[in-house]
Design an enzyme around this catalytic site. Structure first.
Site, short mmCIF file in Angstrom:
data_model
loop_
_atom_site.label_atom_id
_atom_site.label_comp_id
_atom_site.label_asym_id
_atom_site.label_seq_id
_atom_site.Cartn_x
_atom_site.Cartn_y
_atom_site.Cartn_z
N LYS A 178 42.30 40.80 57.27
CA LYS A 178 42.97 41.80 58.10
C LYS A 178 41.99 42.28 59.18
O LYS A 178 40.79 42.04 59.12
CB LYS A 178 43.41 43.03 57.28
CG LYS A 178 44.33 42.73 56.13
CD LYS A 178 45.70 42.27 56.55
CE LYS A 178 46.55 41.97 55.33
NZ LYS A 178 47.61 41.05 55.58
N SER B 11 50.21 36.75 58.05
CA SER B 11 49.95 38.15 58.40
C SER B 11 48.99 38.34 59.57
O SER B 11 48.95 39.41 60.15
CB SER B 11 49.43 38.92 57.18
OG SER B 11 48.11 38.54 56.89
#
Length: 165
Positions: free
Chosen positions: A78, A34
């Protein structure tokens, strides 16, 4: 008796070293895709819990937070896109913060989905750099600052890609 004193002293020193590391430089191994191309599966980074506890992060910084969802509990990494009070919009493949397009040289594709919200107090809006393969605020919504585990400050492995953040 002297041996016991030395053992106790060693245990106390070890405790303080772990305590310092826990807050200032905790190692994390990247799992998944990700955050590609910024981080690859297996990269190793150092995070600072102190910096997130002190609120010393901003949009563009990379953070680790604790997430609970239908797949269980885990720590994920993230990029911070918006903080309390920021207006976030995703439309036509672009991300906007407070009406301005966010410059994102680290992504390689458009951002899918449509979002229009204001980040509430105590929250952050996060996205993975590999937008097509990221489970992030587009899916899970706002992340609570209380779930933050650390701000990435250094990639130390692989050695040929050492970098400060």
């Amino acid at each position: 008796m002297e041996v016991i004193k030395e053992w106790l002293k060693t245990i106390v020193y070890a405790f303080f070293i772990v305590l310092v590391l826990y807050f200032l430089a905790w190692p994390v191994t990247i799992e998944g895709e990700s955050m590609e191309p910024t981080f690859l599966d297996g990269d190793k980074v150092v995070t600072s819990r102190f910096l997130t506890m002190a609120g010393k992060y901003q949009p563009g910084d990379i953070v680790v937070f604790h997430m609970v969802d239908m797949d269980g509990e885990r720590d994920v990494i993230k990029r911070v896109i918006g903080m309390a009070g920021d207006s976030i919009e995703i439309k036509n493949g672009a991300v906007y913060r407070n009406g301005a397009v966010v410059s994102e040289e680290y992504i390689t594709e458009d951002t899918t989905g449509e979002v229009s919200l204001t980040v509430p107090k105590g929250g952050i809006f996060v996205l993975g750099d590999n937008r097509d393969h990221s489970y992030d605020s587009r899916n899970i919504g706002i992340v609570s600052e209380s779930e933050l585990k650390g701000k990435v400050i250094l990639r130390w492995y692989p050695f040929h890609k050492i970098k400060r953040f």
